[in-house]
Write an enzyme that holds these catalytic residues in place. Structure first.
Site, PDB file in Angstrom:
ATOM      1  N   ASP A   1     -11.073   2.996   4.000  1.00 34.82           N
ATOM      2  CA  ASP A   1     -11.521   1.608   3.906  1.00 34.82           C
ATOM      3  C   ASP A   1     -13.045   1.527   3.767  1.00 34.82           C
ATOM      4  OD1 ASP A   1      -9.509  -0.378   3.990  1.00 34.82           O
ATOM      5  OD2 ASP A   1      -9.153  -0.027   6.130  1.00 34.82           O
TER       6      ASP A   1
ATOM      7  N   GLN B   1      -4.711  -1.587   9.537  1.00 29.07           N
ATOM      8  CA  GLN B   1      -4.750  -2.910   8.916  1.00 29.07           C
ATOM      9  C   GLN B   1      -5.417  -3.917   9.855  1.00 29.07           C
ATOM     10  OE1 GLN B   1      -3.875  -3.471   5.774  1.00 29.07           O
ATOM     11  NE2 GLN B   1      -4.283  -5.661   5.847  1.00 29.07           N
TER      12      GLN B   1
ATOM     13  N   LYS C   1       0.842  -1.203   0.000  1.00 31.66           N
ATOM     14  CA  LYS C   1       0.000   0.000   0.000  1.00 31.66           C
ATOM     15  C   LYS C   1       0.876   1.251   0.000  1.00 31.66           C
ATOM     16  CE  LYS C   1      -3.911  -2.351   2.153  1.00 31.66           C
ATOM     17  NZ  LYS C   1      -4.702  -2.700   3.330  1.00 31.66           N
TER      18      LYS C   1
HETATM   19  N1  GUN Z   1      -7.328  -6.729   6.002  1.00 28.61           N
HETATM   20  C1  GUN Z   1      -7.693  -7.422   4.911  1.00 28.61           C
HETATM   21  N2  GUN Z   1      -8.240  -6.608   3.991  1.00 28.61           N
HETATM   22  C2  GUN Z   1      -8.225  -5.368   4.537  1.00 28.61           C
HETATM   23  C3  GUN Z   1      -8.647  -4.091   4.059  1.00 28.61           C
HETATM   24  O1  GUN Z   1      -9.183  -3.931   2.962  1.00 28.61           O
HETATM   25  N3  GUN Z   1      -8.444  -3.053   4.912  1.00 28.61           N
HETATM   26  C4  GUN Z   1      -7.881  -3.208   6.136  1.00 28.61           C
HETATM   27  N4  GUN Z   1      -7.746  -2.130   6.887  1.00 28.61           N
HETATM   28  N5  GUN Z   1      -7.490  -4.376   6.600  1.00 28.61           N
HETATM   29  C5  GUN Z   1      -7.653  -5.451   5.793  1.00 28.61           C
END
Ligand code: GUN
Length: 298
Positions: free
Chosen positions: A120, A97, A53
């Site tokens: 998100d 995350q 990311k």
């Molecule tokens: N863990 C797995 N997929 C995601 C996501 O799209 N966002 C976040 N914050 N954590 C994740």
């Protein structure tokens, strides 16, 4: 007949290019878009995701901060960090995350993220906005899936769409986005009585269960569009450690009309849509700032 491949990697590349242009334009007007990513602990998959990311941000001209906190971090300390990022004008998107260590209340953390920075789309007010048909941030994975369906020219109005999986991150928001486009939506899950029968009715099948190769060719309607959200590691055998989806690709591609590969399908699109959401957050913040400035000069 074998299915057409829906190339998520190629579409994601194009979207990243568009984001880079928007980021450059906004930066030239005085606002550099910024994303903060917070990782608690050392989950290996999560570590890879957050690294990617941050790398995507660098390549698109988005400023990014990666906060790596030890797994012993208390909930209070994490909440305090989120509040700091909420208040930081250089940061337009805040992503914590998931999953978080067991001693931290995930919901509490998500609800502490400022909704206008919740790239998100997990905050209850963003989930509610999506549910009522006025989305502010669409969760990245289902948003990416919608972009792929659009790119592949899939007609959703009146189509039978079946989503396998009901998570807050993928299944539920995916169903709402498909519904918004006037599909007839079924959500299947671990208690669904005859999963195969539901899947076989689907014109559009989205697999988001987290079980390697669970959806096989005999569960797919001939010509259907199959979207594989799965990111599983093969546990043993000659391909141990390799990535595979929730769909058994080899049998599914003989039946489906179009299908996404793993890797190279949904994964890159999820990453691209995070950049899009961050860009939107920054553009909205800049617009609010300029409104305020115009107001103060009056
Ligand atoms: N863990 C797995 N997929 C995601 C996501 O799209 N966002 C976040 N914050 N954590 C994740």
């Amino acid at each position: 007949m074998t299915a057409t491949l829906i190339d998520g990697a190629a579409l994601a590349r194009r979207i990243r290019g568009e984001v880079a242009q928007r980021a450059a334009a906004l930066t030239a007007r005085g606002t550099r878009p910024g994303l903060a990513v917070v990782l608690v602990g050392e989950d290996p998959a999560s570590s890879v995701y957050v690294r990617n990311k941050v790398k995507d941000c660098e390549e698109s001209g988005i400023f990014s901060v990666l906060d790596r906190l030890p797994s012993s971090t208390t909930e209070d300390a994490l909440l305090a960090r989120v509040r700091e990022l909420n208040a930081d004008p250089a940061i337009h998107g805040v992503l914590v995350q998931l999953p978080l260590p067991d001693h931290i209340d995930e919901r509490r953390v998500i609800e502490t993220i400022a909704p206008e920075k919740d790239v998100d789309g997990f905050h209850v007010s963003n989930a509610g906005a999506l549910m009522t048909g006025k989305p502010r941030f669409r969760p990245c994975t289902p948003y990416g899936v919608m972009k792929m369906l659009e790119e592949a020219g899939v007609k959703l109005a009146g189509a039978e769409a079946v989503v396998v999986g009901r998570s807050n991150i993928v299944g539920k928001p995916q169903a709402l986005l498909l519904l918004q486009e006037n599909a007839t939506v079924t959500i299947c899950h671990s208690r669904t009585r005859d999963l195969a029968a539901h899947c076989r009715r689907a014109d559009v099948l989205v697999a988001a269960v987290g079980k390697a190769r669970m959806i096989t060719g005999d569960m797919i309607k001939p010509g259907a569009v199959v979207i594989d959200v799965g990111m599983n590691r093969i546990p043993d055998g000659p391909n141990a450690g390799k990535l595979c989806g929730d769909v058994d690709f080899d049998s599914a591609r003989e039946v489906a009309g179009a299908i996404t590969p793993v890797p190279g399908g949904v994964g890159p699109m999820t990453r691209a849509m995070l950049l899009v959401n961050t860009m939107e957050a920054a553009e909205r913040a800049a617009a609010l700032d300029s409104e305020r400035n115009a107001g103060s000069k009056r």
